[in-house]
Enzyme design. Structure first.
Site, PDB file in Angstrom:
ATOM      1  N   SER A 151      -5.568   3.207   7.671  1.00 49.78           N
ATOM      2  CA  SER A 151      -6.345   1.994   8.031  1.00 49.78           C
ATOM      3  C   SER A 151      -7.445   1.600   7.041  1.00 49.78           C
ATOM      4  CB  SER A 151      -6.980   2.100   9.434  1.00 49.78           C
ATOM      5  OG  SER A 151      -5.997   1.968  10.432  1.00 49.78           O
ATOM      6  N   ASP A 153       2.569   2.527   2.384  1.00 48.02           N
ATOM      7  CA  ASP A 153       3.857   2.264   3.048  1.00 48.02           C
ATOM      8  C   ASP A 153       4.910   1.808   2.009  1.00 48.02           C
ATOM      9  OD1 ASP A 153       5.689   1.826   5.077  1.00 48.02           O
ATOM     10  OD2 ASP A 153       4.695   0.047   5.895  1.00 48.02           O
ATOM     11  N   VAL A 189      -5.541  -2.199   3.528  1.00 42.61           N
ATOM     12  CA  VAL A 189      -5.345  -3.561   4.050  1.00 42.61           C
ATOM     13  C   VAL A 189      -5.964  -3.739   5.439  1.00 42.61           C
ATOM     14  CG1 VAL A 189      -3.579  -5.241   4.726  1.00 42.61           C
ATOM     15  CG2 VAL A 189      -3.204  -3.803   2.745  1.00 42.61           C
ATOM     16  N   GLY A 204       0.803  -1.221   0.000  1.00 46.70           N
ATOM     17  CA  GLY A 204       0.000   0.000   0.000  1.00 46.70           C
ATOM     18  C   GLY A 204       0.833   1.268   0.000  1.00 46.70           C
TER      19      GLY A 204
HETATM   20  N1  AR6 Z   1      -0.680   7.712  -2.026  1.00 47.39           N
HETATM   21  C1  AR6 Z   1      -1.769   7.983  -1.253  1.00 47.39           C
HETATM   22  N2  AR6 Z   1      -2.598   7.037  -0.768  1.00 47.39           N
HETATM   23  C2  AR6 Z   1      -2.318   5.747  -1.111  1.00 47.39           C
HETATM   24  C3  AR6 Z   1      -1.213   5.380  -1.905  1.00 47.39           C
HETATM   25  C4  AR6 Z   1      -0.369   6.431  -2.380  1.00 47.39           C
HETATM   26  N3  AR6 Z   1       0.707   6.196  -3.129  1.00 47.39           N
HETATM   27  N4  AR6 Z   1      -1.224   4.019  -2.049  1.00 47.39           N
HETATM   28  C5  AR6 Z   1      -2.299   3.558  -1.370  1.00 47.39           C
HETATM   29  N5  AR6 Z   1      -2.966   4.597  -0.809  1.00 47.39           N
HETATM   30  P1  AR6 Z   1      -2.980   0.909   3.089  1.00 47.39           P
HETATM   31  P2  AR6 Z   1      -3.619   0.555   5.945  1.00 47.39           P
HETATM   32  C6  AR6 Z   1      -4.184   4.594   0.033  1.00 47.39           C
HETATM   33  O1  AR6 Z   1      -3.390  -0.477   2.771  1.00 47.39           O
HETATM   34  O2  AR6 Z   1      -5.019   0.156   5.622  1.00 47.39           O
HETATM   35  C7  AR6 Z   1       0.814  -1.757   4.651  1.00 47.39           C
HETATM   36  O3  AR6 Z   1       1.254  -2.999   4.164  1.00 47.39           O
HETATM   37  C8  AR6 Z   1      -5.134   3.416  -0.098  1.00 47.39           C
HETATM   38  O4  AR6 Z   1      -6.002   3.607  -1.214  1.00 47.39           O
HETATM   39  O5  AR6 Z   1      -1.746   1.442   2.466  1.00 47.39           O
HETATM   40  O6  AR6 Z   1      -3.403   1.551   7.044  1.00 47.39           O
HETATM   41  C9  AR6 Z   1       1.456  -1.377   5.985  1.00 47.39           C
HETATM   42  O7  AR6 Z   1       2.783  -1.849   6.063  1.00 47.39           O
HETATM   43  C10 AR6 Z   1      -5.896   3.490   1.217  1.00 47.39           C
HETATM   44  O8  AR6 Z   1      -7.001   4.405   1.120  1.00 47.39           O
HETATM   45  O9  AR6 Z   1      -2.801   1.129   4.695  1.00 47.39           O
HETATM   46  C11 AR6 Z   1       0.559  -2.063   6.963  1.00 47.39           C
HETATM   47  O10 AR6 Z   1       0.906  -3.421   7.138  1.00 47.39           O
HETATM   48  C12 AR6 Z   1      -4.878   4.110   2.195  1.00 47.39           C
HETATM   49  O11 AR6 Z   1      -3.780   4.544   1.385  1.00 47.39           O
HETATM   50  C13 AR6 Z   1      -0.802  -1.962   6.335  1.00 47.39           C
HETATM   51  O12 AR6 Z   1      -0.575  -1.841   4.929  1.00 47.39           O
HETATM   52  C14 AR6 Z   1      -4.379   3.147   3.251  1.00 47.39           C
HETATM   53  O13 AR6 Z   1      -4.212   1.847   2.713  1.00 47.39           O
HETATM   54  C15 AR6 Z   1      -1.544  -0.728   6.780  1.00 47.39           C
HETATM   55  O14 AR6 Z   1      -2.847  -0.775   6.289  1.00 47.39           O
END
Ligand code: AR6
Length: 170
Positions: free
Chosen positions: A117, A34, A120, A32
């Site tokens: 959050s 991260d 994932v 994601g």
């Molecule tokens: N820019 C902005 N937002 C984004 C981007 C980007 N480049 N890529 C994804 N999003 P997630 P979580 C959005 O899954 O739910 C990781 O593996 C995405 O659409 O990134 O907090 C960490 O290491 C969503 O709305 O984070 C943790 O293990 C938002 O970012 C876990 O995921 C958050 O999605 C954290 O899960």
């Protein structure tokens, strides 16, 4: 200028003082947003993160930004959604509040948040947006720094949720 702004963008492209990373407790990278942040910042970000000894859910820690166009990365850990009865709401609010506290302590003008959050970790998007918005609005009302907070949404669903919230509340 309004103190809350909405962008639909890749957060790694933003020229702000700090972007927030939706990390996990290890702070050693993941998928994601991260994964995108670590890829764009380069391997020195992971080197610095290794020295931080992880981060508890709801807490936040700051690092340099290396190859990113922003100045700092604030890493926070949002809660995994387990149905809402084990304090997920308060932990999500804490993740936002503790990130804002770091920005305040460093007197940063502009900080950009992804939708913590809601990927994932499966937190319902509507509910997460209300918590994010209320927490940020309250913090801004009580503090001079940060001056501006950007909601950097990625997907269309979150964009529409935030657009509606901002129109309702401002
Ligand atoms: N820019 C902005 N937002 C984004 C981007 C980007 N480049 N890529 C994804 N999003 P997630 P979580 C959005 O899954 O739910 C990781 O593996 C995405 O659409 O990134 O907090 C960490 O290491 C969503 O709305 O984070 C943790 O293990 C938002 O970012 C876990 O995921 C958050 O999605 C954290 O899960």
């Amino acid at each position: 200028m309004k103190r809350i702004q909405l962008y639909q963008d890749d957060i790694t492209q933003l020229h702000v003082d700090a972007i927030v990373n939706a990390a996990n407790k290890s702070l050693l990278g993941g998928g994601g947003v991260d994964g995108a942040i670590h890829r764009a910042a380069g391997p020195r970000l992971l080197e610095e993160c290794r020295k931080l000894n992880g981060c508890e859910t709801g807490e936040a820690k700051i690092t340099q930004a290396y190859k990113l166009p922003c100045r700092f990365v604030i890493h926070t850990v949002g809660p995994v959604w387990y149905g809402g009865k084990i304090g997920e709401d308060e932990l999500l609010a804490s993740a936002y509040r503790n990130s804002l506290q770091i920005a305040k302590a460093k007197k940063l003008d502009t900080i950009a948040f992804p939708n913590i959050s809601t990927g994932v970790y499966n937190f319902p998007k509507d509910r997460a947006a209300k918590i994010a918005f209320d927490t940020i609005q309250q913090f801004l009302a009580e503090n001079e720094f940060p001056e501006t907070v950007v909601f950097c949404v990625f997907d269309d669903e979150n964009f529409h949720i935030y657009e509606k919230l901002i129109l309702e509340k401002e």
